[in-house]
Design a protein around this motif. Structure first.
Motif, PDB file in Angstrom:
ATOM      1  N   ASP A   5       0.817  -1.217   0.000  1.00  0.00           N
ATOM      2  CA  ASP A   5       0.000   0.000   0.000  1.00  0.00           C
ATOM      3  C   ASP A   5       0.851   1.268   0.000  1.00  0.00           C
ATOM      4  N   LYS A   6       2.075   1.173   0.481  1.00  0.00           N
ATOM      5  CA  LYS A   6       2.921   2.373   0.531  1.00  0.00           C
ATOM      6  C   LYS A   6       3.343   2.854  -0.860  1.00  0.00           C
ATOM      7  N   GLU A   8       1.093   3.215  -3.308  1.00  0.00           N
ATOM      8  CA  GLU A   8      -0.077   3.842  -3.937  1.00  0.00           C
ATOM      9  C   GLU A   8       0.276   5.259  -4.379  1.00  0.00           C
ATOM     10  N   GLY A   9      -0.263   5.662  -5.524  1.00  0.00           N
ATOM     11  CA  GLY A   9      -0.051   7.015  -6.009  1.00  0.00           C
ATOM     12  C   GLY A   9       1.154   7.178  -6.922  1.00  0.00           C
ATOM     13  N   HIS A  10       1.857   6.087  -7.226  1.00  0.00           N
ATOM     14  CA  HIS A  10       3.013   6.205  -8.129  1.00  0.00           C
ATOM     15  C   HIS A  10       2.537   6.532  -9.542  1.00  0.00           C
ATOM     16  N   PRO A  12       1.607   5.911 -13.069  1.00  0.00           N
ATOM     17  CA  PRO A  12       1.214   4.648 -13.699  1.00  0.00           C
ATOM     18  C   PRO A  12       2.171   4.245 -14.814  1.00  0.00           C
ATOM     19  N   GLU A  68       2.483  -4.877  -9.618  1.00  0.00           N
ATOM     20  CA  GLU A  68       1.208  -5.549  -9.920  1.00  0.00           C
ATOM     21  C   GLU A  68       1.328  -7.057  -9.690  1.00  0.00           C
ATOM     22  N   ARG A  71       1.309  -7.781  -5.996  1.00  0.00           N
ATOM     23  CA  ARG A  71      -0.057  -7.689  -5.453  1.00  0.00           C
ATOM     24  C   ARG A  71      -0.850  -8.962  -5.741  1.00  0.00           C
TER      25      ARG A  71
END
Length: 136
Positions: A5-6, A8-10, A12, A68, A71
């Motif tokens: 979760d750390k 997130e926001g990268h 794409p 990805e 995950r």
């Protein structure tokens, strides 16, 4: 386990790595523009240090795909752990108690002897096998 979760926001993906700049010392990692009107966006610069700059740039460029994949693997791992929990609980109980007590609790009756308990357990295994779908 790595906290994904750390990340997130990268920016794409996909990201691409490019050959060294004019001085041959830096490799670029960029997110390419989606069309001729959208410019590419620089993500990182990998310095050519001891010959590993190009490999570092390729690794950085693969980061969105690797994230990805991580995950998906973490999700699959969680599903497998959840699916195996009843088996794990049974084995834990089996290891912590005499066989007779485990079988007594499983069937809700007193099995009598270790021999009787092993027979009842073998009946359970036969029933389980009979319930499995056939491969025919």
């Amino acid at each position: 386990m790595l906290d994904l979760d750390k990340f997130e926001g990268h920016t794409p993906g996909p990201w691409s790595s490019f050959a060294p700049d004019d001085d041959g010392q830096k490799f670029s990692v960029e997110r390419l523009g989606s069309n001729q009107f959208v410019k590419s966006r620089k993500i990182a610069t990998a310095h050519h240090d001891k010959g590993n700059g190009e490999a570092n740039a390729r690794l950085i460029a693969a980061a969105p795909e690797l994230l990805e994949m991580a995950r998906k693997l973490q999700d699959e791992n969680n599903k497998l752990r959840e699916a195996a929990k009843p088996i794990s609980d049974f084995i834990t109980a089996f290891d912590a108690k005499p066989l007779r007590q485990v079988v007594d609790e499983f069937y809700g009756i007193h099995a009598g002897s270790e021999w009787e308990a092993s027979i009842r357990l073998s009946h359970f295994r036969a029933l389980k096998k009979a319930m499995e779908p056939s491969n025919a």
